[in-house]
Each structure stands twice: as C-alpha cells, then as structure tokens.
Design a protein around this motif. Structure first.
Motif, mmCIF file in Angstrom:
data_model
loop_
_atom_site.group_PDB
_atom_site.id
_atom_site.type_symbol
_atom_site.label_atom_id
_atom_site.label_comp_id
_atom_site.label_asym_id
_atom_site.label_seq_id
_atom_site.Cartn_x
_atom_site.Cartn_y
_atom_site.Cartn_z
ATOM 1 N N ASP A 21 0.835 -1.208 0.000
ATOM 2 C CA ASP A 21 0.000 0.000 0.000
ATOM 3 C C ASP A 21 0.863 1.249 0.000
ATOM 4 O OD1 ASP A 21 -2.280 -1.522 -0.004
ATOM 5 O OD2 ASP A 21 -2.676 -1.289 2.142
ATOM 6 N N THR A 22 1.919 1.237 0.798
ATOM 7 C CA THR A 22 2.808 2.387 0.874
ATOM 8 C C THR A 22 3.530 2.605 -0.450
ATOM 9 O OG1 THR A 22 3.150 2.007 3.225
ATOM 10 C CG2 THR A 22 4.767 3.379 2.110
ATOM 11 N N GLU A 23 3.942 1.523 -1.066
ATOM 12 C CA GLU A 23 4.648 1.629 -2.344
ATOM 13 C C GLU A 23 3.738 2.221 -3.412
ATOM 14 O OE1 GLU A 23 6.160 -2.013 -4.413
ATOM 15 O OE2 GLU A 23 8.076 -1.122 -3.824
ATOM 16 N N ARG A 24 2.466 1.784 -3.407
ATOM 17 C CA ARG A 24 1.522 2.344 -4.387
ATOM 18 C C ARG A 24 1.276 3.826 -4.120
ATOM 19 N NH1 ARG A 24 -0.954 -2.747 -3.840
ATOM 20 N NH2 ARG A 24 -2.314 -1.983 -2.200
ATOM 21 N N ASP A 25 1.131 4.169 -2.840
ATOM 22 C CA ASP A 25 0.893 5.572 -2.483
ATOM 23 C C ASP A 25 2.083 6.452 -2.850
ATOM 24 O OD1 ASP A 25 -1.530 4.825 -1.503
ATOM 25 O OD2 ASP A 25 -0.913 4.811 0.603
ATOM 26 N N GLY A 26 3.290 5.885 -2.801
ATOM 27 C CA GLY A 26 4.483 6.670 -3.062
ATOM 28 C C GLY A 26 4.901 6.688 -4.515
ATOM 29 N N GLY A 27 4.142 6.029 -5.370
ATOM 30 C CA GLY A 27 4.507 5.984 -6.784
ATOM 31 C C GLY A 27 5.434 4.820 -7.062
ATOM 32 N N THR A 28 5.959 4.767 -8.247
ATOM 33 C CA THR A 28 6.761 3.623 -8.651
ATOM 34 C C THR A 28 8.057 3.526 -7.861
ATOM 35 O OG1 THR A 28 7.731 4.970 -10.407
ATOM 36 C CG2 THR A 28 5.840 3.608 -10.993
ATOM 37 N N ALA A 29 8.586 4.650 -7.403
ATOM 38 C CA ALA A 29 9.842 4.616 -6.662
ATOM 39 C C ALA A 29 9.642 4.236 -5.203
ATOM 40 C CB ALA A 29 10.526 5.980 -6.732
ATOM 41 N N GLY A 30 8.412 4.292 -4.726
ATOM 42 C CA GLY A 30 8.144 3.948 -3.339
ATOM 43 C C GLY A 30 8.553 5.071 -2.399
ATOM 44 N N PRO A 31 8.479 4.838 -1.082
ATOM 45 C CA PRO A 31 8.832 5.854 -0.112
ATOM 46 C C PRO A 31 10.303 6.248 -0.227
ATOM 47 C CG PRO A 31 8.048 3.846 0.954
ATOM 48 C CD PRO A 31 8.044 3.598 -0.501
ATOM 49 N N ALA A 32 10.606 7.483 0.122
ATOM 50 C CA ALA A 32 11.949 8.012 -0.110
ATOM 51 C C ALA A 32 12.885 7.812 1.075
ATOM 52 C CB ALA A 32 11.856 9.501 -0.441
ATOM 53 N N ASP A 33 12.379 7.438 2.245
ATOM 54 C CA ASP A 33 13.260 7.308 3.407
ATOM 55 C C ASP A 33 12.920 6.060 4.204
ATOM 56 O OD1 ASP A 33 11.460 8.225 5.899
ATOM 57 O OD2 ASP A 33 10.965 9.452 4.157
ATOM 58 N N LEU A 34 13.884 5.669 5.033
ATOM 59 C CA LEU A 34 13.756 4.421 5.783
ATOM 60 C C LEU A 34 12.574 4.463 6.753
ATOM 61 C CD1 LEU A 34 14.823 1.646 6.504
ATOM 62 C CD2 LEU A 34 16.471 2.744 8.045
ATOM 63 N N ALA A 35 12.399 5.571 7.470
ATOM 64 C CA ALA A 35 11.300 5.658 8.438
ATOM 65 C C ALA A 35 9.946 5.487 7.756
ATOM 66 C CB ALA A 35 11.358 6.994 9.183
ATOM 67 N N SER A 36 9.773 6.082 6.588
ATOM 68 C CA SER A 36 8.506 5.958 5.866
ATOM 69 C C SER A 36 8.285 4.542 5.353
ATOM 70 C CB SER A 36 8.477 6.928 4.688
ATOM 71 O OG SER A 36 8.490 8.260 5.146
ATOM 72 N N THR A 37 9.367 3.811 5.158
ATOM 73 C CA THR A 37 9.268 2.416 4.739
ATOM 74 C C THR A 37 8.901 1.523 5.915
ATOM 75 O OG1 THR A 37 10.894 2.749 2.989
ATOM 76 C CG2 THR A 37 10.546 0.488 3.725
ATOM 77 N N ILE A 38 9.519 1.802 7.070
ATOM 78 C CA ILE A 38 9.301 0.964 8.248
ATOM 79 C C ILE A 38 7.950 1.215 8.897
ATOM 80 C CG2 ILE A 38 10.121 0.517 10.603
ATOM 81 C CD1 ILE A 38 12.939 1.138 9.570
ATOM 82 N N ALA A 39 7.503 2.467 8.952
ATOM 83 C CA ALA A 39 6.310 2.829 9.728
ATOM 84 C C ALA A 39 5.078 1.993 9.396
ATOM 85 C CB ALA A 39 6.016 4.313 9.566
ATOM 86 N N PRO A 40 4.707 1.795 8.123
ATOM 87 C CA PRO A 40 3.502 0.995 7.867
ATOM 88 C C PRO A 40 3.662 -0.463 8.263
ATOM 89 C CG PRO A 40 4.589 1.603 5.816
ATOM 90 C CD PRO A 40 5.249 2.389 6.901
ATOM 91 N N MET A 41 4.864 -1.002 8.123
ATOM 92 C CA MET A 41 5.092 -2.383 8.555
ATOM 93 C C MET A 41 5.016 -2.479 10.066
ATOM 94 S SD MET A 41 8.038 -3.777 5.935
ATOM 95 C CE MET A 41 9.301 -2.581 6.394
ATOM 96 N N ALA A 42 5.542 -1.456 10.756
ATOM 97 C CA ALA A 42 5.477 -1.427 12.217
ATOM 98 C C ALA A 42 4.033 -1.328 12.694
ATOM 99 C CB ALA A 42 6.301 -0.249 12.748
ATOM 100 N N ARG A 43 3.253 -0.455 12.042
ATOM 101 C CA ARG A 43 1.837 -0.326 12.423
ATOM 102 C C ARG A 43 1.093 -1.647 12.216
ATOM 103 N NH1 ARG A 43 2.331 5.284 10.791
ATOM 104 N NH2 ARG A 43 2.135 4.737 8.590
ATOM 105 N N ALA A 44 1.379 -2.317 11.108
ATOM 106 C CA ALA A 44 0.712 -3.591 10.829
ATOM 107 C C ALA A 44 1.049 -4.631 11.891
ATOM 108 C CB ALA A 44 1.108 -4.099 9.445
ATOM 109 N N THR A 45 2.305 -4.635 12.332
ATOM 110 C CA THR A 45 2.720 -5.603 13.344
ATOM 111 C C THR A 45 2.090 -5.300 14.695
ATOM 112 O OG1 THR A 45 4.831 -5.901 12.204
ATOM 113 C CG2 THR A 45 4.715 -6.635 14.494
ATOM 114 N N VAL A 46 2.083 -4.027 15.086
ATOM 115 C CA VAL A 46 1.484 -3.648 16.365
ATOM 116 C C VAL A 46 -0.016 -3.943 16.361
ATOM 117 C CG1 VAL A 46 0.929 -1.682 17.863
ATOM 118 C CG2 VAL A 46 3.239 -1.930 16.928
#
Length: 199
Positions: free
Chosen positions: A82-107
């Motif tokens: 979902d995050t990759e689609r929201d961020g376009g083909t290149a995906g999120p630009a930073d590590l925190a933005s990449t980790i945050a949705p996975m962290a939320r899903a786990t919590v």
C-alpha cells in the motif's frame, strides 16, 4: 458410525475449525489454559477429533504459531505494498517511511491477537521447523523492503533493530504501559516512535 464420529466431521474442514477455536481460546485465556479437549469442546466436535490432525498440545501450538507468522507476513506485505503504491513507482523516499507501515501492521496484529502474539515470540514451540520457516518468511518481507537502505553486511543488524523496536512497542501496549490509546492514536504513536528512532 457413532454420533461422536459424525460430530467430528460436522465442519467439513476439521483442521480449520480446530485452528479457529484454538485461536479464539488462546487470545481469550492464554496458552496455559489451552488444551486439545477445550479446543474440541469449543469447536463442537468429539474429544478425540483434534488428534486426527495434532498429535499433542505442542503440535497444536506450533501450528498456531506458524499460522500467526504467515498471517503477520501477509499483513506486513499488504502494508508495504500500500505504501509503495501511495508513493509511486519509486516507493517511499526514506527508511522511516518504509518501516512505519510495517510497524503499524505488526502492532495492530499484536493487539488483535494478544495470546497468539505472546505464543509466537515467547514459547518453546517457536523452535520447531514449521514455525521457524514461517517466522523466516515473515522476516524476509521486512528484509526485502529495507534492502535498499543498508549495505548487505548491515541488513541483518538493521532488521534486528527494527524487530526489537516494534516488538518492544507491541509489548508496552499489550501490557497497558502506554495507557489505553485508540487505534488512531496507536497509529500516530507508532509512526512517531519510528521516526524518532530511525535516521
């Protein structure tokens, strides 16, 4: 055929029915209260029915833990996609933005399935091959998403650091150490913690 035999196959998919009942009981009462007899009673089948699929309680617990890791991997993968689609083909630009949705899903998964989460990360059954394989598959989803943010020799350490952060946050919330936040507040909290801790 006896009445108890007919009841054993009432559900059509006995294994799935037993697993659903075991998950419910595990989250409601914890691992110590779980037994094959209690699972059978909850599923509405004969006391011997669980033994058709699970040799003993340890086998059932291993199946539950493996199921949990498989579900968690799917949730992490979905959040990441979902995050990759929201961020376009290149995906999120930073590590925190990449980790945050996975962290939320786990919590969220931990809070939705407290008994199962404790089993997945704190019971001896996690050493069984089927559980290890499912856990490795879940971790591989995270590793693949963070690969571009660290040199190959640093990826394992980064993955462990993320795991420790998210696991600790999950336990603090499960234990009530952070009050009783709403789901929306939890999402904000997880994002804030990730951004505070991840460069």
């Amino acid at each position: 055929m006896s009445t108890s035999g007919r009841r054993s196959y009432h559900h059509g998919d006995l294994r799935a029915a037993l697993l659903r009942s075991a998950l419910h009981l595990l989250d409601a009462d914890g691992v110590d209260a779980l037994s094959l007899r209690a699972v059978a009673r909850h599923a509405g089948v004969s006391p011997n029915a669980p033994y058709r699929h699970y040799r003993d309680k340890e086998a059932l617990l291993a199946a539950l833990a493996a199921h949990g890791f498989t579900e968690l991997a799917a949730r992490i993968g979905d959040a990441s996609a979902d995050t990759e689609r929201d961020g376009g083909t290149a995906g999120p630009a930073d590590l925190a933005s990449t980790i945050a949705p996975m962290a939320r899903a786990t919590v969220r998964y931990a809070l939705d399935h407290p008994g199962l989460f404790h089993l997945m990360f704190g019971h001896p059954c996690v050493g069984r091959p089927e559980v290890t394989a499912a856990s490795d598959a879940a971790q591989a989803v995270v590793t693949a998403r963070i690969a571009g943010f660290a040199a190959p020799e640093d990826r394992e350490a980064l993955k462990i650091g993320i795991w420790a952060l998210v696991h600790g946050l999950s336990l603090l919330l499960l234990d009530g150490r952070l009050g009783d936040p709403t789901p929306e507040q939890i999402d904000v909290l997880v994002g804030s913690v990730v951004r505070a801790m991840v460069p």
